[in-house]
Design an enzyme around this catalytic site. Structure first.
Site, mmCIF file in Angstrom:
data_model
loop_
_atom_site.group_PDB
_atom_site.id
_atom_site.type_symbol
_atom_site.label_atom_id
_atom_site.label_comp_id
_atom_site.label_asym_id
_atom_site.label_seq_id
_atom_site.Cartn_x
_atom_site.Cartn_y
_atom_site.Cartn_z
ATOM 1 N N LYS A 1 -19.765 43.276 44.609
ATOM 2 C CA LYS A 1 -20.258 42.244 45.529
ATOM 3 C C LYS A 1 -21.066 42.869 46.647
ATOM 4 C CE LYS A 1 -16.089 40.980 45.710
ATOM 5 N NZ LYS A 1 -14.787 40.543 45.246
ATOM 6 N N LYS B 1 -22.585 50.898 40.076
ATOM 7 C CA LYS B 1 -21.363 50.119 39.869
ATOM 8 C C LYS B 1 -21.578 48.674 40.308
ATOM 9 C CE LYS B 1 -17.310 49.058 42.209
ATOM 10 N NZ LYS B 1 -16.014 48.906 42.625
ATOM 11 N N LYS C 1 -16.056 51.560 52.907
ATOM 12 C CA LYS C 1 -16.232 50.234 53.495
ATOM 13 C C LYS C 1 -16.913 50.313 54.864
ATOM 14 C CE LYS C 1 -12.795 47.856 50.777
ATOM 15 N NZ LYS C 1 -11.460 47.270 50.667
HETATM 16 P P1 ADP Z 1 -16.088 44.434 44.541
HETATM 17 O O1 ADP Z 1 -16.492 45.881 44.358
HETATM 18 O O2 ADP Z 1 -17.092 43.520 43.925
HETATM 19 O O3 ADP Z 1 -15.772 44.103 45.976
HETATM 20 P P2 ADP Z 1 -13.248 44.410 44.211
HETATM 21 O O4 ADP Z 1 -13.157 45.691 44.956
HETATM 22 O O5 ADP Z 1 -12.797 43.157 44.877
HETATM 23 O O6 ADP Z 1 -14.751 44.225 43.711
HETATM 24 O O7 ADP Z 1 -12.481 44.603 42.831
HETATM 25 C C1 ADP Z 1 -11.490 43.755 42.283
HETATM 26 C C2 ADP Z 1 -10.987 44.356 40.991
HETATM 27 O O8 ADP Z 1 -12.046 44.448 40.040
HETATM 28 C C3 ADP Z 1 -10.457 45.782 41.140
HETATM 29 O O9 ADP Z 1 -9.365 45.987 40.259
HETATM 30 C C4 ADP Z 1 -11.611 46.636 40.750
HETATM 31 O O10 ADP Z 1 -11.219 47.892 40.286
HETATM 32 C C5 ADP Z 1 -12.257 45.794 39.658
HETATM 33 N N1 ADP Z 1 -13.718 46.048 39.632
HETATM 34 C C6 ADP Z 1 -14.606 45.655 40.552
HETATM 35 N N2 ADP Z 1 -15.853 46.052 40.237
HETATM 36 C C7 ADP Z 1 -15.743 46.730 39.067
HETATM 37 C C8 ADP Z 1 -16.667 47.380 38.208
HETATM 38 N N3 ADP Z 1 -17.970 47.413 38.476
HETATM 39 N N4 ADP Z 1 -16.196 47.970 37.094
HETATM 40 C C9 ADP Z 1 -14.873 47.932 36.797
HETATM 41 N N5 ADP Z 1 -13.950 47.329 37.560
HETATM 42 C C10 ADP Z 1 -14.357 46.732 38.680
HETATM 43 N N1 TRP Z 2 -6.953 46.289 46.696
HETATM 44 C C1 TRP Z 2 -7.313 45.566 45.501
HETATM 45 C C2 TRP Z 2 -8.833 45.363 45.484
HETATM 46 O O1 TRP Z 2 -9.466 45.405 46.503
HETATM 47 C C3 TRP Z 2 -6.616 44.236 45.418
HETATM 48 C C4 TRP Z 2 -5.152 44.419 45.478
HETATM 49 C C5 TRP Z 2 -4.347 44.182 46.551
HETATM 50 C C6 TRP Z 2 -4.294 44.900 44.446
HETATM 51 N N2 TRP Z 2 -3.063 44.452 46.266
HETATM 52 C C7 TRP Z 2 -2.983 44.889 44.981
HETATM 53 C C8 TRP Z 2 -4.521 45.307 43.143
HETATM 54 C C9 TRP Z 2 -1.900 45.319 44.222
HETATM 55 C C10 TRP Z 2 -3.420 45.740 42.396
HETATM 56 C C11 TRP Z 2 -2.123 45.744 42.934
HETATM 57 O O2 TRP Z 2 -9.366 45.134 44.418
#
Ligand code: ADP
Ligand code: TRP
Length: 321
Positions: A192, A189, A110
């Site tokens: 966002k 991958k 990040k």
């Molecule tokens: P982003 O990478 O778009 O910020 P997040 O980190 O908010 O997405 O992910 C939210 C949930 O969706 C998590 O459980 C994450 O593992 C799943 N996820 C996000 N992007 C993918 C992907 N490209 N393939 C599989 N799972 C994903």
């Molecule tokens: N950290 C997860 C993400 O960014 C979101 C999340 C927060 C989560 N608390 C959690 C997922 C507890 C599973 C269980 O996608």
């Protein structure tokens, strides 16, 4: 069995979120007692606009309900409506070794993406551990990138249990290997933060244009393509289309004679049809926000009662009560 997962309200949800986390979570609802929440406290580590957070939280609620989260069966709530989780975060943080957090790759990732380094961003896995442990969760459906955080949660729970006696249930991550990483428009991958997403409820014209702009190689339509299974449109098609339909396109591409333009048109159509029903449901929900609000308030009330029990247990074991 208690099943728990959360998703950050940090932008429009995309196919990676849907196939990686939401769909598995929705399918798991029937196998136990599920709790799914909108991780708005977590979003504070990278989003600093209150109105955007509010709007995104509502969007996540609409998206999840439209996609099949059943509030009769599942507790659905906003994380911040259960403030007990922040107290548990403190209790857990006092037994969390620094090294455990230093090893988490998401912090470094990040920062590399330009998110400001803050204490909250660094310690976010402890809040996530509290999210999971406060409901005695057994199973946590997430995409592969969250696996490390569930392992950290287990380590923290083990540590607390060793110091203060048996307090927390150890959770297991549940990851669908076939969709562990959904590829984005550029083949990386889908995320966002890479700007390569296809939104679940994207606008028709915009998504058609995105899909038609996927870059392919310069082989002619006639040429057989032995690597058809690697083709990005085929990989996405396997997610949004029925298996026999996806297989047919893969076979045609492999044999030669299917042009990339036609393949991408078909992919768009399959995507559009895949979410047609959910799109209708979403429009209904958007016209009935009182209902959505009631669902979230009711979910929070019930989640809070469960959280209180576990927090009280942890407080007692730690000598706070
Ligand atoms: P982003 O990478 O778009 O910020 P997040 O980190 O908010 O997405 O992910 C939210 C949930 O969706 C998590 O459980 C994450 O593992 C799943 N996820 C996000 N992007 C993918 C992907 N490209 N393939 C599989 N799972 C994903
Ligand atoms: N950290 C997860 C993400 O960014 C979101 C999340 C927060 C989560 N608390 C959690 C997922 C507890 C599973 C269980 O996608």
């Amino acid at each position: 069995m208690r099943i728990l997962s959360g998703i950050q309200p940090s932008g429009a949800l995309h196919l990676g979120n849907y196939f990686g986390m939401m769909k598995p979570a929705i399918e798991l609802q029937v196998q136990g007692e599920a709790l799914y929440f909108i991780a708005d406290y977590h979003s504070m580590t990278s989003l600093f606009e209150p109105e955007v957070r509010r709007r995104n939280s509502l969007d996540v609620a609409l998206d999840f309900l439209a996609c099949g989260l059943d509030p009769e069966r599942t507790l659905f709530f906003r994380q911040s409506d259960v403030p007990e989780v922040t107290e548990l975060t403190w209790l857990l943080s006092t037994v969390t070794p620094m090294g455990l957090l230093e090893r988490c790759t998401s912090y470094k990732d990040k920062i590399a993406k330009g998110i400001a380094a803050s204490h909250g961003l660094f310690s976010y896995p402890v809040l996530m551990a509290a999210d999971i442990l406060i409901y005695d969760s057994n199973v946590v459906p997430v995409g592969r990138d969250q696996k490390q955080h569930v392992e950290v949660t287990r380590d923290i729970a083990i540590k607390f249990n060793e110091i203060y006696g048996e307090t927390f249930v150890l959770p297991e991550p549940r990851i669908r290997e076939e969709v562990a990483v959904v590829p984005g428009l550029d083949g990386q991958k889908m995320s966002k933060s890479y700007g390569n997403t296809i939104e679940i409820f994207g606008e028709e014209k915009a998504v058609r244009k995105q899909i038609m702009s996927i870059v392919m190689d310069s082989r002619t339509p006639q040429e057989p393509k032995p690597d058809a299974d690697q083709n990005l449109a085929i990989r996405l098609m396997k997610l949004v289309a029925a298996p026999d339909v996806a297989r047919e396109f893969e076979d045609r591409l492999r044999a030669g004679g299917l042009g990339y333009g036609d393949l991408k048109k078909a992919l768009f159509q399959q995507y559009w049809d895949c979410f047609a029903q959910a799109r209708g449901k979403r429009a209904e929900l958007a016209a009935n926000l009182d209902y959505v609000d009631r669902v979230l308030r009711d979910g929070a009330g019930r989640a809070r009662a469960l959280a209180r029990t576990v927090l009280d247990r942890a407080r007692k074991h730690a000598g706070l009560a």
